[in-house]
Design an enzyme around this catalytic site. Structure first.
Site, PDB file in Angstrom:
ATOM      1  N   ASP A   1      -6.841  86.360  62.551  1.00  0.00           N
ATOM      2  CA  ASP A   1      -5.411  87.036  61.916  1.00  0.00           C
ATOM      3  C   ASP A   1      -5.362  88.465  62.274  1.00  0.00           C
ATOM      4  O   ASP A   1      -4.587  89.228  62.020  1.00  0.00           O
ATOM      5  CB  ASP A   1      -5.740  87.404  60.354  1.00  0.00           C
ATOM      6  N   HIS A   2      -6.301  88.992  63.610  1.00  0.00           N
ATOM      7  CA  HIS A   2      -6.075  90.249  64.319  1.00  0.00           C
ATOM      8  C   HIS A   2      -5.824  89.828  65.875  1.00  0.00           C
ATOM      9  O   HIS A   2      -5.372  90.740  66.437  1.00  0.00           O
ATOM     10  CB  HIS A   2      -7.589  90.796  64.314  1.00  0.00           C
TER      11      HIS A   2
ATOM     12  N   HIS B   1     -11.624  87.932  64.826  1.00  0.00           N
ATOM     13  CA  HIS B   1     -10.830  87.081  63.977  1.00  0.00           C
ATOM     14  C   HIS B   1      -9.322  86.668  64.238  1.00  0.00           C
ATOM     15  O   HIS B   1      -8.732  87.548  64.517  1.00  0.00           O
ATOM     16  CB  HIS B   1     -10.976  87.710  62.500  1.00  0.00           C
TER      17      HIS B   1
ATOM     18  N   ASP C   1     -10.991  95.606  59.752  1.00  0.00           N
ATOM     19  CA  ASP C   1     -11.409  95.327  58.286  1.00  0.00           C
ATOM     20  C   ASP C   1     -12.958  95.777  58.080  1.00  0.00           C
ATOM     21  O   ASP C   1     -13.775  95.433  57.194  1.00  0.00           O
ATOM     22  CB  ASP C   1     -11.931  93.758  58.442  1.00  0.00           C
TER      23      ASP C   1
ATOM     24  N   HIS D   1     -18.830  93.968  59.554  1.00  0.00           N
ATOM     25  CA  HIS D   1     -18.043  93.015  59.333  1.00  0.00           C
ATOM     26  C   HIS D   1     -18.006  91.872  60.453  1.00  0.00           C
ATOM     27  O   HIS D   1     -18.345  90.498  59.907  1.00  0.00           O
ATOM     28  CB  HIS D   1     -16.345  93.554  59.331  1.00  0.00           C
TER      29      HIS D   1
ATOM     30  N   HIS E   1     -11.496  93.353  66.382  1.00  0.00           N
ATOM     31  CA  HIS E   1     -12.709  92.332  66.107  1.00  0.00           C
ATOM     32  C   HIS E   1     -12.129  91.023  66.475  1.00  0.00           C
ATOM     33  O   HIS E   1     -10.633  90.801  66.713  1.00  0.00           O
ATOM     34  CB  HIS E   1     -13.019  92.083  64.781  1.00  0.00           C
TER      35      HIS E   1
ATOM     36  N   HIS F   1      -5.253  95.411  56.016  1.00  0.00           N
ATOM     37  CA  HIS F   1      -5.175  94.763  54.854  1.00  0.00           C
ATOM     38  C   HIS F   1      -4.586  95.298  53.676  1.00  0.00           C
ATOM     39  O   HIS F   1      -4.949  96.522  53.493  1.00  0.00           O
ATOM     40  CB  HIS F   1      -6.105  93.797  54.593  1.00  0.00           C
TER      41      HIS F   1
END
Length: 276
Positions: free
Chosen positions: A78-79, A76, A151, A130, A74, A189
């Protein structure tokens, strides 16, 4: 009356590399609690959700690997934050959700494709909830599948609903729950210990949760990762996969669930977890 709880699978210490067939899988810690997953076969590699490039470049250099592909679940940061730097050093295909805006994706996916990478087959699943276009990747191999779920599903928990609906997330989790119980869950995570506190609040009399808490505490004290887990363990201890259990339904009703169907129970649990 519910069926007896299954015994939780043992939680192994994170070895240097877990294997699915000929592919070794390594965790690359990033930021405070992210995991980037490095898949290696011979001198070739694929990486899942590289939120930053540093850990990936260090691993590639140390092992003298060539990066042959990037899988994104996805959008975001941090990905996806490390993708541009990685492809500038290792030009390679970048696979990701077509329903999300990720400028580095050159192979957009809708969620019904099959990919061949490192000589292995990956199924692409749409698991919205998510985010609107969230994907998961199922690596097929001897010993059971490996699920790279970003996530969507965590150790003893699930992702927040930033763009999707409770019905979408409940459907996505239900599809994951139907995988073989030996499936390894490679989430993004290190949230397991905190999630187990919530799971214990939902089901205080569930011995599998109690045992997993003890195992996870020991792992974290040794500085070890708590992922991957197995689907069997999640089915025994993760409240978001146990919405059909009597104790979970009762806990959800006490928190305002309007019914006992999976979506109503999930909605109440997710709202409770947001405040926990």
């Amino acid at each position: 009356m519910t069926d007896p709880l299954p015994s939780p699978s043992p939680i192994p210490a994170m070895p240097a590399g877990l294997r699915v067939g000929e592919i070794a899988i390594f965790p690359l810690p990033a930021f405070e609690d992210n995991y980037i997953w490095l898949l290696v076969r011979g001198d070739r590699a694929v990486v899942v959700d590289p939120g930053e490039e540093g850990p990936v470049l260090a691993a590639l250099e140390a092992r003298k690997l060539t990066l042959e592909g990037i899988l994104l679940t996805h959008h975001h940061g941090d990905h996806v934050g490390g993708v541009a730097a990685l492809v500038s050093r290792f030009p390679c295909p970048v696979f990701g959700p077509e329903a999300e805006s990720i400028t580095t994706v050159d192979h957009p996916l809708g969620g019904q494709e099959r990919l061949t990478l490192l000589g292995a087959d990956f199924q692409v699943w749409a698991v919205s909830g998510h985010t609107r276009g969230h994907l998961a990747y199922v690596l097929e191999g001897a010993g059971g599948p490996a699920l790279f779920c970003g996530d969507t599903l965590f150790g003893a928990g699930c992702g927040r609903l930033f763009e999707g609906t409770p019905a979408q997330m409940a459907d996505s989790l239900g599809r994951i729950a139907a995988l073989p119980p030996e499936t390894r869950i490679y989430c993004a995570h290190e949230y397991t210990a905190r999630n187990l506190l919530f799971a214990r609040a939902v089901e205080p009399d569930n011995p599998a949760i109690r045992d997993r808490q003890a195992a996870v505490q020991a792992q974290r004290e040794r500085g070890e990762s708590t992922v991957p887990s197995t689907l069997a363990l999640e089915l025994a201890t993760n409240p978001f996969l146990r919405c059909g259990e009597g104790a979970v339904m009762a806990a959800a009703r006490a928190r305002g669930a309007t019914g006992t169907d999976p979506v109503s129970v999930f909605t109440a649990l997710r709202s409770w977890r947001n405040e926990f």
